[in-house]
Design a protein around this motif. Sequence first.
Motif, PDB file in Angstrom:
ATOM      1  N   SER A 188     -26.505  27.307 -52.835  1.00  0.00           N
ATOM      2  CA  SER A 188     -26.909  28.720 -52.815  1.00  0.00           C
ATOM      3  C   SER A 188     -26.026  29.531 -51.879  1.00  0.00           C
ATOM      4  N   VAL A 189     -25.692  28.957 -50.727  1.00  0.00           N
ATOM      5  CA  VAL A 189     -24.834  29.658 -49.769  1.00  0.00           C
ATOM      6  C   VAL A 189     -23.426  29.821 -50.333  1.00  0.00           C
ATOM      7  N   LEU A 190     -22.910  28.790 -50.976  1.00  0.00           N
ATOM      8  CA  LEU A 190     -21.570  28.889 -51.572  1.00  0.00           C
ATOM      9  C   LEU A 190     -21.528  29.939 -52.680  1.00  0.00           C
ATOM     10  N   THR A 191     -22.573  30.025 -53.475  1.00  0.00           N
ATOM     11  CA  THR A 191     -22.655  31.062 -54.509  1.00  0.00           C
ATOM     12  C   THR A 191     -22.684  32.441 -53.866  1.00  0.00           C
ATOM     13  N   LEU A 192     -23.460  32.598 -52.792  1.00  0.00           N
ATOM     14  CA  LEU A 192     -23.508  33.863 -52.059  1.00  0.00           C
ATOM     15  C   LEU A 192     -22.126  34.235 -51.529  1.00  0.00           C
ATOM     16  N   CYS A 193     -21.389  33.256 -51.023  1.00  0.00           N
ATOM     17  CA  CYS A 193     -20.036  33.498 -50.502  1.00  0.00           C
ATOM     18  C   CYS A 193     -19.084  33.951 -51.607  1.00  0.00           C
ATOM     19  N   GLU A 194     -19.248  33.409 -52.798  1.00  0.00           N
ATOM     20  CA  GLU A 194     -18.424  33.846 -53.923  1.00  0.00           C
ATOM     21  C   GLU A 194     -18.749  35.289 -54.309  1.00  0.00           C
ATOM     22  N   ASP A 195     -20.033  35.651 -54.227  1.00  0.00           N
ATOM     23  CA  ASP A 195     -20.468  37.013 -54.558  1.00  0.00           C
ATOM     24  C   ASP A 195     -20.089  38.012 -53.463  1.00  0.00           C
ATOM     25  N   ASP A 196     -19.982  37.545 -52.229  1.00  0.00           N
ATOM     26  CA  ASP A 196     -19.668  38.413 -51.082  1.00  0.00           C
ATOM     27  C   ASP A 196     -18.518  37.770 -50.300  1.00  0.00           C
ATOM     28  N   PRO A 197     -17.276  38.010 -50.732  1.00  0.00           N
ATOM     29  CA  PRO A 197     -16.135  37.362 -50.074  1.00  0.00           C
ATOM     30  C   PRO A 197     -16.053  37.633 -48.574  1.00  0.00           C
ATOM     31  N   ARG A 198     -16.485  38.801 -48.120  1.00  0.00           N
ATOM     32  CA  ARG A 198     -16.466  39.082 -46.676  1.00  0.00           C
ATOM     33  C   ARG A 198     -17.374  38.092 -45.940  1.00  0.00           C
ATOM     34  N   LEU A 199     -18.550  37.857 -46.500  1.00  0.00           N
ATOM     35  CA  LEU A 199     -19.453  36.880 -45.901  1.00  0.00           C
ATOM     36  C   LEU A 199     -18.807  35.505 -45.908  1.00  0.00           C
ATOM     37  N   GLY A 200     -18.163  35.148 -47.005  1.00  0.00           N
ATOM     38  CA  GLY A 200     -17.510  33.843 -47.104  1.00  0.00           C
ATOM     39  C   GLY A 200     -16.443  33.653 -46.039  1.00  0.00           C
ATOM     40  N   ILE A 201     -15.616  34.674 -45.835  1.00  0.00           N
ATOM     41  CA  ILE A 201     -14.560  34.578 -44.826  1.00  0.00           C
ATOM     42  C   ILE A 201     -15.148  34.454 -43.430  1.00  0.00           C
ATOM     43  N   VAL A 202     -16.128  35.286 -43.109  1.00  0.00           N
ATOM     44  CA  VAL A 202     -16.742  35.234 -41.776  1.00  0.00           C
ATOM     45  C   VAL A 202     -17.438  33.893 -41.572  1.00  0.00           C
ATOM     46  N   LEU A 203     -18.120  33.399 -42.604  1.00  0.00           N
ATOM     47  CA  LEU A 203     -18.829  32.123 -42.498  1.00  0.00           C
ATOM     48  C   LEU A 203     -17.848  30.975 -42.263  1.00  0.00           C
ATOM     49  N   VAL A 204     -16.781  30.909 -43.056  1.00  0.00           N
ATOM     50  CA  VAL A 204     -15.812  29.820 -42.903  1.00  0.00           C
ATOM     51  C   VAL A 204     -15.116  29.903 -41.544  1.00  0.00           C
ATOM     52  N   ARG A 205     -14.739  31.092 -41.109  1.00  0.00           N
ATOM     53  CA  ARG A 205     -14.119  31.237 -39.787  1.00  0.00           C
ATOM     54  C   ARG A 205     -15.074  30.806 -38.678  1.00  0.00           C
ATOM     55  N   SER A 206     -16.335  31.173 -38.811  1.00  0.00           N
ATOM     56  CA  SER A 206     -17.323  30.795 -37.795  1.00  0.00           C
ATOM     57  C   SER A 206     -17.514  29.286 -37.757  1.00  0.00           C
ATOM     58  N   VAL A 207     -17.627  28.665 -38.933  1.00  0.00           N
ATOM     59  CA  VAL A 207     -17.767  27.207 -38.983  1.00  0.00           C
ATOM     60  C   VAL A 207     -16.522  26.546 -38.400  1.00  0.00           C
ATOM     61  N   ALA A 208     -15.338  27.090 -38.686  1.00  0.00           N
ATOM     62  CA  ALA A 208     -14.094  26.527 -38.131  1.00  0.00           C
ATOM     63  C   ALA A 208     -14.096  26.609 -36.605  1.00  0.00           C
ATOM     64  N   GLU A 209     -14.545  27.714 -36.048  1.00  0.00           N
ATOM     65  CA  GLU A 209     -14.634  27.833 -34.579  1.00  0.00           C
ATOM     66  C   GLU A 209     -15.634  26.832 -34.009  1.00  0.00           C
ATOM     67  N   ILE A 210     -16.754  26.674 -34.692  1.00  0.00           N
ATOM     68  CA  ILE A 210     -17.761  25.696 -34.259  1.00  0.00           C
ATOM     69  C   ILE A 210     -17.167  24.292 -34.290  1.00  0.00           C
ATOM     70  N   LEU A 211     -16.456  23.967 -35.371  1.00  0.00           N
ATOM     71  CA  LEU A 211     -15.839  22.646 -35.488  1.00  0.00           C
ATOM     72  C   LEU A 211     -14.811  22.405 -34.388  1.00  0.00           C
ATOM     73  N   ALA A 212     -14.003  23.407 -34.077  1.00  0.00           N
ATOM     74  CA  ALA A 212     -13.007  23.255 -33.017  1.00  0.00           C
ATOM     75  C   ALA A 212     -13.689  22.982 -31.680  1.00  0.00           C
ATOM     76  N   HIS A 213     -14.754  23.690 -31.408  1.00  0.00           N
ATOM     77  CA  HIS A 213     -15.498  23.480 -30.162  1.00  0.00           C
ATOM     78  C   HIS A 213     -16.120  22.088 -30.136  1.00  0.00           C
ATOM     79  N   ARG A 214     -16.715  21.670 -31.256  1.00  0.00           N
ATOM     80  CA  ARG A 214     -17.339  20.344 -31.324  1.00  0.00           C
ATOM     81  C   ARG A 214     -16.309  19.239 -31.181  1.00  0.00           C
ATOM     82  N   LEU A 215     -15.142  19.425 -31.799  1.00  0.00           N
ATOM     83  CA  LEU A 215     -14.086  18.425 -31.684  1.00  0.00           C
ATOM     84  C   LEU A 215     -13.659  18.258 -30.233  1.00  0.00           C
ATOM     85  N   GLU A 216     -13.494  19.354 -29.544  1.00  0.00           N
ATOM     86  CA  GLU A 216     -13.126  19.314 -28.132  1.00  0.00           C
ATOM     87  C   GLU A 216     -14.197  18.606 -27.306  1.00  0.00           C
TER      88      GLU A 216
END
Length: 151
Positions: free
Chosen positions: A105-133
Motif C-alpha cells: 500500500s505504501v509503495l502504491t502511494l509512493c507511485e501516486d505521489d512521487p514527492r512522498l516517494g522521494i522523501v520517504l526513500v531519502r528518509s529511510v536511506a538516512e535512517i539506514l546510514a545512521h543504523r549502519l554506523e
Amino acid sequence: MTKAIKLLTALPPPQRERMMALAREVSFPEDARIFESGDRADRFWVIRSGAVSLTQQVTPLQQITVASLGAGDLLGWSWLFPPYEWDFGAEAFSPVRAYEFDAGSVLTLCEDDPRLGIVLVRSVAEILAHRLETTRGRLMDHYALHGRGAL
C-alpha cells in the motif's frame, strides 16, 4: 555520530497525512518476536511507545542486539529492497505500541505521489546510514570485548 532521523516527522505534513491514512495501530507484548531474519518483509512499523531490540544471530547458539529502537523509530526497511526478507530479527524489549504499514500500500502511494516517494526513500536511506554506523560500533565493541578485535 549523526542524529537519528524519525520517519514520520521527516515527511512534510500533506505526505504524512497520506501515509497515516494507511496506518494500523498494533501492539506487541514484552518478549514478543516481531519478525525473524530471513522471513518475508511485507510491512513496517513506526514505534509509538516501548522498546524493540534488533538482533543478529552470530552463531547457532548466540544472538546479539545490534540496535535498540524506541518511540518514533522506524522498525523494518527490508520491504523496500529485493529479496524482501528481514536482515535482522526484532523482539519487543517492553510492551510496544506501533503504527503498522502494509508495504504494498505504501509503495502504491509512493507511485501516486512521487514527492512522498522521494522523501520517504531519502528518509529511510538516512535512517539506514545512521543504523549502519551504530551497528558497526556495536559489533566492533562486541568483538573487542571478546578478544576477537585484534588483527
